[in-house]
Design a protein around this motif. Sequence first.
Motif, PDB file in Angstrom:
ATOM      1  N   LEU A   1      -2.513  -4.003  15.904  1.00 45.62           N
ATOM      2  CA  LEU A   1      -1.703  -4.403  16.067  1.00 45.62           C
ATOM      3  C   LEU A   1      -0.390  -4.419  14.432  1.00 45.62           C
ATOM      4  N   ALA A   2      -1.122  -4.423  14.147  1.00 48.28           N
ATOM      5  CA  ALA A   2       0.205  -3.330  12.514  1.00 48.28           C
ATOM      6  C   ALA A   2       0.843  -2.547  12.469  1.00 48.28           C
ATOM      7  N   CYS A   3       1.635  -3.748  12.163  1.00 52.00           N
ATOM      8  CA  CYS A   3       2.893  -2.303  11.931  1.00 52.00           C
ATOM      9  C   CYS A   3       2.166  -0.704  11.275  1.00 52.00           C
ATOM     10  N   GLY A   4       3.585   0.115  11.233  1.00 50.95           N
ATOM     11  CA  GLY A   4       2.979   1.275  10.873  1.00 50.95           C
ATOM     12  C   GLY A   4       2.617   1.916   9.999  1.00 50.95           C
ATOM     13  N   ALA A   5       2.404   0.923   9.231  1.00 51.37           N
ATOM     14  CA  ALA A   5       1.908   1.493   7.715  1.00 51.37           C
ATOM     15  C   ALA A   5       0.687   1.296   8.299  1.00 51.37           C
ATOM     16  N   GLY A   6       0.385  -0.376   8.343  1.00 50.85           N
ATOM     17  CA  GLY A   6      -1.362  -0.334   8.804  1.00 50.85           C
ATOM     18  C   GLY A   6      -2.102   1.191   9.514  1.00 50.85           C
ATOM     19  N   VAL A   7      -1.160   0.945  11.045  1.00 52.67           N
ATOM     20  CA  VAL A   7      -2.114   2.317  11.438  1.00 52.67           C
ATOM     21  C   VAL A   7      -1.858   3.163  10.897  1.00 52.67           C
ATOM     22  N   GLN A   8      -1.517   3.784  10.160  1.00 50.34           N
ATOM     23  CA  GLN A   8      -1.041   5.180   9.478  1.00 50.34           C
ATOM     24  C   GLN A   8      -2.643   5.112   8.369  1.00 50.34           C
ATOM     25  N   PHE A   9      -2.663   3.487   7.799  1.00 48.60           N
ATOM     26  CA  PHE A   9      -3.936   3.365   6.813  1.00 48.60           C
ATOM     27  C   PHE A   9      -4.608   3.661   7.436  1.00 48.60           C
ATOM     28  N   LEU A  10      -5.345   2.644   8.754  1.00 54.38           N
ATOM     29  CA  LEU A  10      -6.616   3.050   9.623  1.00 54.38           C
ATOM     30  C   LEU A  10      -7.081   4.148   9.440  1.00 54.38           C
ATOM     31  N   ALA A  11      -6.036   4.703  10.396  1.00 54.66           N
ATOM     32  CA  ALA A  11      -5.813   6.185  10.131  1.00 54.66           C
ATOM     33  C   ALA A  11      -6.650   7.315   9.538  1.00 54.66           C
ATOM     34  N   GLU A  12      -5.363   6.853   8.092  1.00 53.84           N
ATOM     35  CA  GLU A  12      -6.745   7.471   6.902  1.00 53.84           C
ATOM     36  C   GLU A  12      -7.832   7.450   7.004  1.00 53.84           C
ATOM     37  N   ARG A  13      -7.378   6.567   6.588  1.00 53.65           N
ATOM     38  CA  ARG A  13      -9.525   5.925   6.706  1.00 53.65           C
ATOM     39  C   ARG A  13     -10.057   6.121   7.502  1.00 53.65           C
ATOM     40  N   PHE A  14     -10.289   5.755   8.423  1.00 51.82           N
ATOM     41  CA  PHE A  14     -11.385   6.822   9.739  1.00 51.82           C
ATOM     42  C   PHE A  14     -10.584   7.369  10.456  1.00 51.82           C
ATOM     43  N   SER A  15     -10.846   8.585   9.644  1.00 59.17           N
ATOM     44  CA  SER A  15      -9.733  10.059  10.326  1.00 59.17           C
ATOM     45  C   SER A  15     -10.934  10.712  11.149  1.00 59.17           C
ATOM     46  N   LYS A  16     -11.905  10.193  11.528  1.00 55.48           N
ATOM     47  CA  LYS A  16     -12.419  10.505  13.150  1.00 55.48           C
ATOM     48  C   LYS A  16     -12.188   9.997  13.929  1.00 55.48           C
ATOM     49  N   LYS A  17     -11.897   8.350  14.268  1.00 49.22           N
ATOM     50  CA  LYS A  17     -11.040   7.449  15.579  1.00 49.22           C
ATOM     51  C   LYS A  17      -9.470   7.655  15.357  1.00 49.22           C
ATOM     52  N   PRO A  18      -9.928   7.907  16.412  1.00 52.44           N
ATOM     53  CA  PRO A  18      -7.979   7.787  16.946  1.00 52.44           C
ATOM     54  C   PRO A  18      -7.502   6.580  16.766  1.00 52.44           C
ATOM     55  N   ILE A  19      -6.687   6.303  16.221  1.00 57.90           N
ATOM     56  CA  ILE A  19      -6.033   5.035  15.599  1.00 57.90           C
ATOM     57  C   ILE A  19      -4.933   5.265  16.975  1.00 57.90           C
ATOM     58  N   PHE A  20      -4.663   4.356  17.894  1.00 64.04           N
ATOM     59  CA  PHE A  20      -3.432   3.895  18.405  1.00 64.04           C
ATOM     60  C   PHE A  20      -2.264   2.365  17.456  1.00 64.04           C
ATOM     61  N   PRO A  21      -0.977   2.698  18.509  1.00 61.08           N
ATOM     62  CA  PRO A  21      -0.645   1.827  17.964  1.00 61.08           C
ATOM     63  C   PRO A  21      -0.422   0.376  18.740  1.00 61.08           C
ATOM     64  N   GLY A  22      -0.431  -0.293  18.916  1.00 60.78           N
ATOM     65  CA  GLY A  22      -0.287  -1.394  19.441  1.00 60.78           C
ATOM     66  C   GLY A  22       1.284  -2.424  19.605  1.00 60.78           C
ATOM     67  N   VAL A  23       1.862  -2.376  18.304  1.00 60.96           N
ATOM     68  CA  VAL A  23       3.370  -3.423  18.147  1.00 60.96           C
ATOM     69  C   VAL A  23       4.983  -1.720  18.095  1.00 60.96           C
ATOM     70  N   ASN A  24       5.302  -2.108  18.613  1.00 61.13           N
ATOM     71  CA  ASN A  24       6.637  -1.405  17.883  1.00 61.13           C
ATOM     72  C   ASN A  24       6.993  -1.347  16.451  1.00 61.13           C
ATOM     73  N   THR A  25       7.005  -1.079  15.255  1.00 61.37           N
ATOM     74  CA  THR A  25       7.667  -2.040  13.986  1.00 61.37           C
ATOM     75  C   THR A  25       9.356  -1.567  14.813  1.00 61.37           C
ATOM     76  N   CYS A  26       9.669  -3.060  14.007  1.00 69.35           N
ATOM     77  CA  CYS A  26      11.483  -2.506  14.512  1.00 69.35           C
ATOM     78  C   CYS A  26      11.922  -3.278  13.508  1.00 69.35           C
ATOM     79  N   PHE A  27      11.854  -3.772  12.841  1.00 71.51           N
ATOM     80  CA  PHE A  27      12.630  -3.845  11.317  1.00 71.51           C
ATOM     81  C   PHE A  27      11.973  -4.806  10.410  1.00 71.51           C
ATOM     82  N   ILE A  28      12.823  -4.958   8.810  1.00 70.07           N
ATOM     83  CA  ILE A  28      12.692  -5.822   8.414  1.00 70.07           C
ATOM     84  C   ILE A  28      14.192  -6.630   8.379  1.00 70.07           C
ATOM     85  N   GLY A  29      13.652  -8.122   8.785  1.00 68.55           N
ATOM     86  CA  GLY A  29      14.106  -9.653   8.960  1.00 68.55           C
ATOM     87  C   GLY A  29      13.718 -10.152   8.510  1.00 68.55           C
ATOM     88  N   VAL A  30      14.189 -10.879   9.379  1.00 73.23           N
ATOM     89  CA  VAL A  30      14.476 -12.847   9.337  1.00 73.23           C
ATOM     90  C   VAL A  30      13.838 -12.941  10.245  1.00 73.23           C
TER      91      VAL A  30
END
Lengths: 1011, 125, 314, 222
Positions: free
Chosen positions: D92-121
């Motif tokens: 459920l992290a932003c796209g960066a988190g999803v990818q970082f998990l995917a890099e570390r656990f290269s044999k496991k599918p890592i799916f995004p649970g959120v849509n990362t939208c923008f930098i905001g307030v």
Amino acid sequence: MANTNNDQKKGAVLVVGAGVAGMQASLDLASSGYLVHLLDKSPTIGGIMSQLDKTFPTNDCAMCIISPKLVEVGRHLNIDIHPNTEVASIEGEAGNFAVTVQTQPRYIDLAACTACGQCRQVCPATAVNEFNQALDLREATYMRYPQAIPRGFTIDREVCIGCGLCEKVCLAEAIHYDDQARQKVLEVGSVILAPGNEVFDPSRFDTYNYLNFPNVVTSLEFERILSASGPYRGHLMRPYDREEPHKIAWLQCVGSRNINACDNSYCSAVCCMYAIKEAVIAKEHAHADLDTAIFYMDMRTYGKEFEQYYNRAKEHGVRFIRSRVHSIEPAGECDLRLSYTNEKGEQKEEVFDMVVLSVGFEVGQGTIELAERLGVELNEHHFAVTDGFMPVATSRPGIYVCGTLQAPKDIPQSVMEASGAAAGTSAMLSEMRWTETRTRELPPERDVSEEPPRIGVFVCNCGINIGGIVDVPAVREYARTLPNVVHVEDNLFTCSQDTQVRMAEVIKEKGINRMVVAACTPLTHEALFRETLLEAGINKYLFDMANIRNQDSWVHMNDKQKATDKAKDLVRMSVARAGLLKELHEKKVEIKQSGLVIGGGVAGMNAALNLARQGFQAVLVEKDKELGGLARRVSHTIENLDVQTYLDRLITQVKSDDNVTVLTEAEVVGFKGYKGNFTTTVQHGPDKTEQTVEHGVAIVATGAHEYQPKEFMYGESDRVMTQLELDKLLHERTNGSDPATWSNVVMIQCVGSRNEENPNCSRICCQSAVKHALQLKELNPEMNIYILYRDMRMYGLLEDYYTEARKKGIIFSRFELDNPPVVNRNGEGVEVTFHDHVLQRPVKVPVDAVVLSAATLANETDRLATHLKVPRNAYGFFIEAHAKLRPVDFSSEGIYLCGTAHSPKLISESITQALAAASRAGTFLAGKTLSVGGAVAHVDKTHCAACLVCVMSCPYGVPRINEENVSEINEALCQGCGVCVSECPAKTIQLSHYEDDQVLENVHALLEGVM
Amino acid sequence: MRLNYPTNIKIVKLPCSGRVDILHLMKAMEEGADGVFVAGCLEGDCHYQAGNLRAKKRVAYVKEILDKIGVGGERVAMYNLSAGQGPRFAEIAREMTEKIKALGPSPIRIAKRKAAGRPTTEEAA
Amino acid sequence: MSTNNSAKTPSKLQKIMDAGHFGVTSECGPPRGADGRIVEEKANLIGDYVDAINVTDNQTAVVRLCSLAACIRIKQMGFEPILQMVSRDRNRIGMQADILGAASFGIHNMLCLTGDHQSFGDHPTAVNVFDLDSTQLIQTVKMMRDEKKLLSGFEMKVAPEMFIGCAANPFADPFEIRVARLAKKIAAGAQFIQTQCIYNMDKFKLWMQQVVDRGLHEKAHIMAGLTPMKSLGMAKYMKNKVPGMDVPDSVIERLAGVPKDKQAEEGIKMCIEQIQELKEVEGVRGFHIMAIEWEEKVPEIVKGGGLYPRPKVD
Amino acid sequence: MIIAKPKPIEEIIELVKDLKSVLVAGCDGCVTVCEAGGMKEAQVLASALRMYFRQQGKDARVDETSLTRQCDRPYIAQLDDQIEKYDAVVSLACGAGVQFLAERFSKKPIFPGVNTCFIGVTEQKGEWTERCQACGDCILATTGGICPIARCSKRMANGPCGGSSSGKCEISKETACGWHLIYERLKELGQLDRFERPNDPKNWATSRDGGPRKIIKEVSQV
């Protein structure tokens, strides 16, 4: 009170009458260190408010808001309720009275009665149910209403046939047919009279045919008809055929403002508002379109935000017809024909299905006799005589009055007066605080945090209330099989005194560290069982209740098996939850024994002075150089009391009181802390010296000012002035501008009030106009005075002055908002043109003076409101915690309000409210310490993302992100609602006693049973 | 006011409907409840100002999730009533029970019972 | 960049207006298909009555035959095209390439626009480019022409010679910045301005007064935009639905006052009256007649407005 | 902060429906603050998935956890011991988190649970708006502190366009016209002269257009 010897003073107070006013006075006093004897001649407390359906202007359900007060009064350690009791005689003087009271037999021993209701179920005799205004019947053995306090039945011996059935079924052995009247003497320092009023009996008016036509009902009957617990269960029906009416009329001023058919010349002050409320609520209840019409003379919606309520009712389609209806004629089988003359003088006729008589208040014969016995003077209307500058003191020192015996009034005004009367009492008896009160001695609590749960389960039969339906032994045996349960028993009445004692023993003996009681509702009994735990040295939070009565045996009586199964489910749920409960330790926090009063007008000074006399330190902060506020500009009240002399005296008293510190030219520039421990920074004096004040409470009394008109040539001609400016002229009488020389004066009402910009009624301007008109007439009886008004709002006893004004030839002429009078220059002078509604044509009058009754507007308090974090309405008046029952409290505890900062009001009303605020504040301070914590929210900071979600969602603004950059919830401020807990996206806040695992274990235990 | 309502309604007490967490509703359904309703104070009458309005939104949110996962959002509901409205509570309890009975047992409960090798045919409890 | 806006180009439109005549332009929207003859048919209807023909560039973000190809067709018919270019669909590489291409076919007029947001069009899920905005596009064209350089600084041997135009909306909010923004575009290099269609004459005159006060009318040719109303329905639509459009009630009332079958005629009449009135307004140097899907009426309007025959210049 | 919103549950179900064990991993960072992917959301999603599997008659395991930040290795390393238990992770992290998990656990599918939208307030509770497009070359000093790239629908450098109406953008009456705001702010700052100065074409090379970006702070490296 000056000549009373302190040694003889008593620390107890007698409150006569247990309606909302009597209850409030009792609660204030009992919580601030006095033993209270609360008398009511009826078998229960609650008064007339308990009979109302909804209350204006919030449309709160009356029972919902009064019942917590009932419970609080009923449970208070220092309130002794004496039901069925009246005062027989009084001796002694202020500070030390001996009051003989007479208690009528109840025939049911309250100490034994558990209110299980078996007696009622078997009772064969019936009587008219006076609680429902005789619209239905009740048994001879009865409880006035289900929420009644004391919780116990009564036998009405007038109708009881003495059959003995109830005695037979009462397992508690509470019935005593041979009960006798008893007298006893109560020694008290002071007496507060709050016996209330009766509603006017309209059968005196034969033209209304109240006794002949069933569909003509009184407004109080209509309240019962609307009530969900009333005779028709809240279904809108008319008495004759139990059909839903489609057209209802309200006739105002029945038994009020009338000296022909009855003697009540005064206005009853509440009927306009309740009629509007009833019409609106009836519309909401109706299934089809309901036509509602209110026939009135003046619509007196003068209270805080009442005018908007009136406006909304118009939008709702309630019809308002300005006419006094003199008779009700039959139409058809049961309909009712009203004939009336409308404003244009046309004869009209309308047929209604139902007519509600808006009956007024009057002092009952019993109360008149009571006053006589007490030596308390009543006025010609039988209301208590009071001093305009001490409106809660009766003619007899040491006896105070509040509520409708003082004058007709609504609930908030009664509640304020009740607190005001308590403040008077408390100031008089302050050195006797805590001398007669009781405290509970408790053994030290055993630390059980390291112990595995050892749960004791107590299953109640509640006589046969539970045991008659639920197989209690089966439930008991089932409970034995549940995890962590070390002891199970069942009792006939778990709440009875002997059982309580034994339970405490069992808990100690068996090393029980969690208790589950399967019985009735925690609402009425949780506090009791928690006390039992405390007696056994166990933390009171280690307790859970399974409600196998209200939620089971009472509602599933036709299926004993299923009810038994459900009882097991409920017990299993409670046991599961109990296993996870934690000890919670409330902390004691010292309360700083002082108050800060902001605003040095009449209200602020009275509040400060009363606090001081109660024995607390008060710091009074005034923005001007001088104390006095708006009252400095008022020379006399309408009763012709000299305001300036009073003010001088008050200022002297304030300045010379050792407990009061006055800071003038002062402004609050910083405010922090929490209830009991505030720190305020004040800049004062010509040099803006900064000073820090530490205080336990704060009272806001920032006052109001007169609107500077933009209309009617104000500022363009010196002939146009406001009422306060006229007051000055009347007071000074200087040559050249002596009002005595005037021959024509026009006063224009509602200037800056009741319009789009300011929809509020300013409440006091009608009386200002009448007061000044009478004063002008006094100076020059030949003077022509016109008062151009929209509704003359001479509420309560002010009505008499309105009558006097008309008698003296002052001309009252009404105008509509969309057709206001016009003020024009006429040579040197001015002239006023207005539409005369009697002549139905415009009238032009050249005048010496035009007096504008300008609105009363809140003073500017933007910064103060921000500092204190207290709310204000769109018009800058502060918003109290509850319009009805907490009229001087803010929702944040420890801060109170009074005077015109709350809404426009008379000087006497401001004084009352100031005393009320001081009473509430004093009640809080008198506790000396504050228990905080318990079932409040706490943050596990390790996972806090400082996201501010809790900060944004808390309705009280409690959470803050602290210096460590995590959320911090002050347990002294948290109200325990749990909103932040359920919003926290990191799941790092929990509400103690309702933690997620505790709630979910409850759910889990329920559902594992059905899997 | 002792009015009858079905025995299958069991009450979990909370200080305010504002304390009702989305998770509480989800977990109750997950544990196999056939239906859950939140009984909050009348709108505008919340002792804690707006807890009941928050509860209403949370109920709506949970309904949406339950619809999407095929459990059925109609199994959760929000009702507003005052403490003085005993008859109304009984009416709601009956109404909710009838609604749930018409829907039948929750698919979660059926599946759980099936997995545990227990009969799944009984009516909604 | 140079602020010299008087650079001479081979544009006929420029020459006509520089000579002190009122310029007249009209526009033709290319089809949503590959049938180039439609462009030619439209051009034939108006070609002799105007000095140059605007060709829209995927107007309202709807895909159409490209502006550049349509301009080439018009040029080859002997008429003078104005290449409209929006910065929404191409980056600076694509746009400069198209400008060079246009110039290679002897196209000498450009109208530089930012373009409507793609969410209005038929491809709302498309990416938008907006590498440059209209002002920067003006700067770019000017740089290519005057400095013979691409934005990269690369020096061209043969530079495009463009008479640079842009649009201005006197009616959009906030009104107070409309003239400032025009000044900015002129500062960037705009030489002619085609305004949003005018219905609120009072507001236009107010704007024009501000333009004249700042002397902007001397730096660029202001061409008043006009669109004849076909019907009452169209007027109401323009009033209520089209952003940035200001249709006063008087226009609606006038159309409502004539029978339905006479409304088109009334619309033409109103347009002609506007031309006559605008000719007297200081600073107005030409007319841009946008007869939307009603090109056949352009001759009537031009004649009625006393703008025919068109002057001849070298 | 990075603003995300939860993916529709049906989309996540589609990703995991054939699996036997799933870990829902929240992140205690930005997505917690914007109420899209913290512990609470992880618990809600996990509960919903468990119910989904249960009623499909599947005995799948769905657990939830939340990591301090999914964009730092030591925090995602906390999953090293558990990862083997699961067929896949829904992050459920932003796209960066999803990818970082995917890099570390290269044999496991890592799916995004959120849509990362923008930098905001956070505008108010439950409402977030965009403020920054991370273009890599901040121009806020010249635009009155309001970014035309993030807040003008056409990223105009010289706005507003002709579609601005009553301070609102042509694309929606809900959206403020960024350039209207800039104008008002420059007026307040007494810097209206800036408004008439054309801004030159922007250098987009520092933005995403320059390819995946990387920042090296020399002084922080050994």
